[in-house]
Design an enzyme around this catalytic site. Structure first.
Site, PDB file in Angstrom:
ATOM      1  CE1 TYR A   1       2.248  16.687  48.024  1.00 44.70           C
ATOM      2  CE2 TYR A   1       1.128  18.779  47.696  1.00 44.70           C
ATOM      3  CZ  TYR A   1       2.289  18.064  47.916  1.00 44.70           C
ATOM      4  OH  TYR A   1       3.491  18.727  48.023  1.00 44.70           O
TER       5      TYR A   1
ATOM      6  CG  ASP B   1      -5.257  19.791  53.167  1.00 40.40           C
ATOM      7  OD1 ASP B   1      -5.435  21.020  52.984  1.00 40.40           O
ATOM      8  OD2 ASP B   1      -4.259  19.174  52.759  1.00 40.40           O
TER       9      ASP B   1
ATOM     10  CE  LYS C   1      -3.131  23.903  46.028  1.00 39.99           C
ATOM     11  NZ  LYS C   1      -1.728  23.991  45.598  1.00 39.99           N
TER      12      LYS C   1
END
Ligand SMILES: Cc1ncc(COP(=O)(O)O)c(C=O)c1O
Length: 437
Positions: A147, A242, A270
């Site tokens: 994702y 990523d 995050k």
């Protein structure tokens, strides 16, 4: 103990939310079956408390940001101090942005220059647009199970049903067919499929979670990430790691510092600011210098909240603490204890299980191994995966009761938490299995 009044209060709040917020929540992953009335009223360290007055040990950790624990005093103090000094200006740069950028360049191997965004989705959007700008090519290559955010180029093929694997599986309506066509999806750990895709298509970028944590923790096979590097270089394709999840959490330099493979571009988010909204994209100077932050350069880049002094200060304070205190040593040790203890537990109970993870991250797949790609995860016993986690809430422990979702340790978790996790998991799994017997 939950009083009736507390339960009624929680239900009333959830009803108010549902009346004015579509689905009652502000992100599609926050509405979990069975937890429709979950209203969070407090967080602290390794715990959260709901409107019913229940306090849980939190392993969901907001999908990963609070690596230091919720409401870390040092990070929160830095945000408050920033709020008293400089506010958002939308012109020029602030000293804290310079300091953070210098620090990221210092610690992340691939990063020579770096830009800030608010969210990870913005960061992945911009690296892909930059890759298309620099190569003039059309296609993006991603992996089934990874994702990379909500935008059209990548919002597809994450937790796909079996019948959709091998086809395009968009997460949303409204994505133009041309966008779907321009993204190629292959299996993680399948270097031959990547090689074929690069030979057959004009691929601007390969984007990959170096450990696909959006499906728990599928570890890269030895040599796979190295092979991606070789193939990308050979084909003039931009390699993007990523590291929105793996960055900071798996080490200050991200997973690239662990595996020794250096991508061209990297995205971070995050855990970067322990829960405050800041993300980043960085990489080779010759690529990053193509952004329109240098006047006249072709890759447009803007954002009202980019480099907000308060969130930037949160990131800097987080990085400071990660450098100053033995955070990684602590969370890695707890993670290792939990993974070993859980595997022993399932072996003793005779429950087929593969306990996976890395560092502070752990997840149990209920299947016979090995786990190499998403296809293997189709064998996961979803009922057990979700069912024992619902039971776990009765033990005062929260792991997200959604298929394949990972769990996290923070600096605020303790060895006692690991003991309670192992005991609580045994009780929860045993109770759930008894309901199926
Ligand atoms: C690996 C990865 N990349 C990108 C994103 C998108 O980040 P955000 O939700 O901050 O837009 C996520 C979010 O879960 C992610 O896990």
């Amino acid at each position: 103990m939950t009083s009736l009044a507390a339960t009624q209060r929680a239900a009333a709040l959830a009803a108010r939310a549902a009346a004015v917020i579509p689905g009652g929540v502000n992100s599609g992953q926050r509405r979990v079956p069975g937890l429709e009335d979950l209203v969070i009223t407090a967080t602290s360290g390794a715990t959260f408390t709901d409107a019913d007055g229940h306090t849980y040990t939190d392993y969901h950790a907001a999908f990963g940001p609070p690596l230091l624990g919720h409401n870390d005093p040092d990070v929160d103090a830095a945000v408050a101090a920033a709020g008293r000094s400089v506010d958002l200006m939308g012109i020029g740069v602030t000293p804290v942005e310079i300091e953070l950028a210098e620090r990221l360049v210092e610690v992340v191997p691939s990063i020579e220059k770096v830009l800030l965004t608010a969210t990870g989705s913005e960061a992945t959007f911009h690296v892909l647009r930059l890759a298309r700008t620099v190569t003039g090519r059309r296609h993006i290559l991603k992996f089934q199970g990874c994702y990379h955010g909500w935008h059209d180029a990548v919002a597809m093929n994450v937790i796909s049903p079996a019948e959709k694997v091998g086809t395009k599986d968009p997460l949303s309506g409204g994505i133009l067919p041309e966008m779907l066509d321009a993204t190629l999806v292959v299996a993680f750990n399948d270097a031959a499929a990547v090689e074929l895709a690069l030979a057959e298509h004009d691929v601007a970028a390969i984007i990959v979670e170096p450990i696909p944590h959006n499906i728990g923790a599928v570890l890269p096979q030895p040599g796979f990430l190295e092979r991606l590097r070789e193939l990308a270089t050979a084909h003039g394709t931009v390699l993007c790691f990523d590291e929105v999840i793996t960055g900071f959490r798996h080490g200050l330099g991200g997973y690239q510092a662990v595996c020794g493979v250096t991508p061209d571009l990297t995205t971070l988010g995050k855990a970067m600011a322990n829960g405050w909204p800041v993300s980043a994209l960085g990489g080779k100077a010759e690529l990053m210098d193509l952004f329109s932050t240098t006047p006249g350069r072709p890759a447009f880049f803007a954002g009202t909240f980019n480099g907000h002094p308060a969130t930037t200060a949160a990131a800097l304070a987080t990085v400071d603490k990660l450098q100053r205190e033995p955070v990684h040593e602590h969370v890695f040790r707890l993670g290792e204890r939990a993974r070993t203890g859980l595997q022993e537990l399932y072996d003793r109970l005779g429950v087929p299980a593969v306990v996976s993870g890395f560092g502070s991250v752990f997840v149990t797949y209920f299947l016979e191994g090995p786990v190499v790609s998403y296809d293997d995860l189709l064998r996961n016993d979803v009922e057990l995966f979700v069912g024992y986690r619902r039971e776990l809430m009765r033990e005062g422990i929260f792991e997200l009761p959604l298929n394949l979702k990972r769990s996290h340790f923070s600096y605020a978790h303790t060895d006692d938490d690991v003991d309670r996790l192992l005991e609580g998991t045994e009780a929860a799994v045993t109770r759930f299995l008894a309901t199926r017997a």
